[in-house]
Design an enzyme around this catalytic site. Structure first.
Site, mmCIF file in Angstrom:
data_model
loop_
_atom_site.group_PDB
_atom_site.id
_atom_site.type_symbol
_atom_site.label_atom_id
_atom_site.label_comp_id
_atom_site.label_asym_id
_atom_site.label_seq_id
_atom_site.Cartn_x
_atom_site.Cartn_y
_atom_site.Cartn_z
ATOM 1 C CG ASP A 98 14.745 77.004 -29.618
ATOM 2 O OD1 ASP A 98 14.310 77.257 -30.754
ATOM 3 O OD2 ASP A 98 14.189 76.031 -28.802
ATOM 4 N N GLY A 195 6.217 70.046 -27.187
ATOM 5 C CA GLY A 195 6.140 69.311 -25.937
ATOM 6 C C GLY A 195 5.746 67.708 -26.281
ATOM 7 C CG ASP A 272 14.125 70.609 -25.358
ATOM 8 O OD1 ASP A 272 14.351 69.852 -24.848
ATOM 9 O OD2 ASP A 272 13.563 71.591 -24.920
HETATM 10 O O1 G3H Z 1 10.692 74.967 -28.052
HETATM 11 C C1 G3H Z 1 11.675 74.812 -27.186
HETATM 12 C C2 G3H Z 1 11.938 74.021 -26.170
HETATM 13 O O2 G3H Z 1 11.322 73.074 -26.092
HETATM 14 C C3 G3H Z 1 11.879 74.937 -24.930
HETATM 15 O O3 G3H Z 1 11.602 74.778 -23.583
HETATM 16 O O4 G3H Z 1 11.497 76.850 -22.511
HETATM 17 O O5 G3H Z 1 11.191 74.742 -21.210
HETATM 18 O O6 G3H Z 1 13.428 75.310 -22.103
HETATM 19 P P1 G3H Z 1 12.128 75.451 -22.175
HETATM 20 P P1 13P Z 2 9.640 69.188 -29.247
HETATM 21 O O1 13P Z 2 8.782 69.753 -28.259
HETATM 22 O O2 13P Z 2 8.822 68.512 -30.244
HETATM 23 O O3 13P Z 2 11.088 68.839 -28.996
HETATM 24 O O4 13P Z 2 10.103 70.622 -29.971
HETATM 25 C C1 13P Z 2 11.253 71.493 -29.708
HETATM 26 C C2 13P Z 2 11.251 72.703 -30.277
HETATM 27 O O5 13P Z 2 10.663 73.013 -31.272
HETATM 28 C C3 13P Z 2 12.504 73.587 -29.758
HETATM 29 O O6 13P Z 2 12.296 75.057 -30.413
HETATM 30 ZN ZN ZN Z 3 10.190 75.451 -30.775
#
Ligand code: G3H
Ligand code: 13P
Ligand code: ZN
Length: 323
Positions: A98, A195, A272
């Protein structure tokens, strides 16, 4: 170079074709640890839908590249034996990077068994985004790995993805971008954001379904992805605050608007924050109610059960892919 098929993963091709046909969206659930991974597969097995398991750059570093495919391979084996016991069909699982932010990271993920990658060039100029995305596609397609690109910028903050202001995807660009890069799916910016604090207090959150419909007309039956789509459930916010946390003004996307969006060619919805919050709420509740406990299996196990319920509900009631 690991072969993802031998590890038991699939790319996103077939699952998106199915999603396009049946007008639902699949979950793109991020995970960072064993409990989240187990909860995702257990929930999706029970609701009988395919799933895209997502690993962000930060999660790739946190779990370590060599451990990830072993973890997922093991979780799939467990899911298959659970399926047998429960007389259910095993589900298909894609392992997806991702927000890959460089060619090198995407190549590393592919070498480590990922069946799908996102190259996020959305912060680059249009021309540079095309150049980088095409370079990743050319490498990935040699190994039958599917690629997600992104056009438009989502607001919100993550460790490696942050933007002050959002820039909606321009429908007039999408056909050209997809044609020139060869991507298999396209992430768009239509008002969702990353977020737990998606909108300022008093702001009326709204997804721009009108832009989505314009994009749909230009691309016709092409897999679209929505990021930043957590709903930030009030119950989780309240629980976190009740048991010693501090999350004021956390607000997410209205699930009713998501339900509308998934009827279009939106094939994957990324979640997420909802998972992070449900897990944190569960851990806080369990620790507060059992102050004598110091065994992580107690509070992690409790949080894992809460996660399973959250994912099942999301698959059935919001994404429309689960039974
Ligand atoms: O968009 C994707 C996730 O929310 C990434 O979060 O970089 O803290 O793992 P992270
Ligand atoms: P959220 O922060 O809304 O869960 O989005 C997650 C996301 O886009 C991961 O790529
Ligand atoms: Zn994202």
């Amino acid at each position: 170079m690991l072969n993802y098929k031998k590890l038991g993963f699939v790319n996103t091709k077939k699952m998106y074709t199915e999603a396009l046909k049946k007008n639902y969206a699949l979950p793109g659930y991020n995970f960072n640890n064993m409990e989240q991974l187990q909860a995702i597969l257990s929930a999706c097995l029970q609701t009988q839908n395919s799933v895209v398991l997502q690993v962000s750059k930060k999660a790739y570093e946190y779990m370590e590249e060599n451990l990830i495919y072993h973890l997922v391979q093991g979780a799939i084996a467990t899911m298959k034996s659970q399926a047998k016991k429960m007389k259910l069909k095993p589900i298909e699982v894609a392992l997806h990077l991702d927000h890959g932010d460089s060619y090198e990271l995407c190549v590393s993920a592919i070498k480590n068994g990922f069946s799908s990658v996102m190259i996020d060039g959305s912060h680059l100029s249009y021309k540079e985004n095309i150049k980088l995305t095409k370079k990743v596609v050319d490498f990935a397609h040699k190994y039958n790995v599917t690629v997600e690109g992104e056009l438009g910028v989502l607001a919100g903050v993550e460790d490696y993805v942050s933007a002050e202001n959002q820039v909606y995807t321009r429908p007039e660009d999408v056909k050209d971008f997809v044609g020139k890069t060869g991507v298999d799916s396209l992430a768009i910016a239509i008002g969702t954001s990353h977020g737990a604090y998606k909108f300022k207090p008093g702001q009326q959150p709204k997804i721009r379904l009108d832009i989505l419909r314009e994009i749909e007309k230009k691309l016709k039956n092409f897999p679209i992805v929505m990021h930043g789509s957590s709903s930030i459930p009030k119950e989780a916010v309240n629980k976190i605050n009740k048991y010693g946390g501090k999350m004021e003004h956390a607000v997410g996307i209205d699930p009713k608007q998501l339900c509308e969006a998934v009827k279009t060619p939106v094939c994957k919805v990324n979640i997420d924050s909802d998972s992070r919050m449900t897990m944190t709420a569960g851990i806080r509740e369990s620790l507060a109610k059992n102050p004598e406990n110091f065994d992580p299996r107690g509070y992690m196990g409790f949080a894992r059960e809460a996660l399973v319920e959250m994912y099942k509900k999301k698959n059935i009631e919001v994404l429309g892919c689960g039974k």
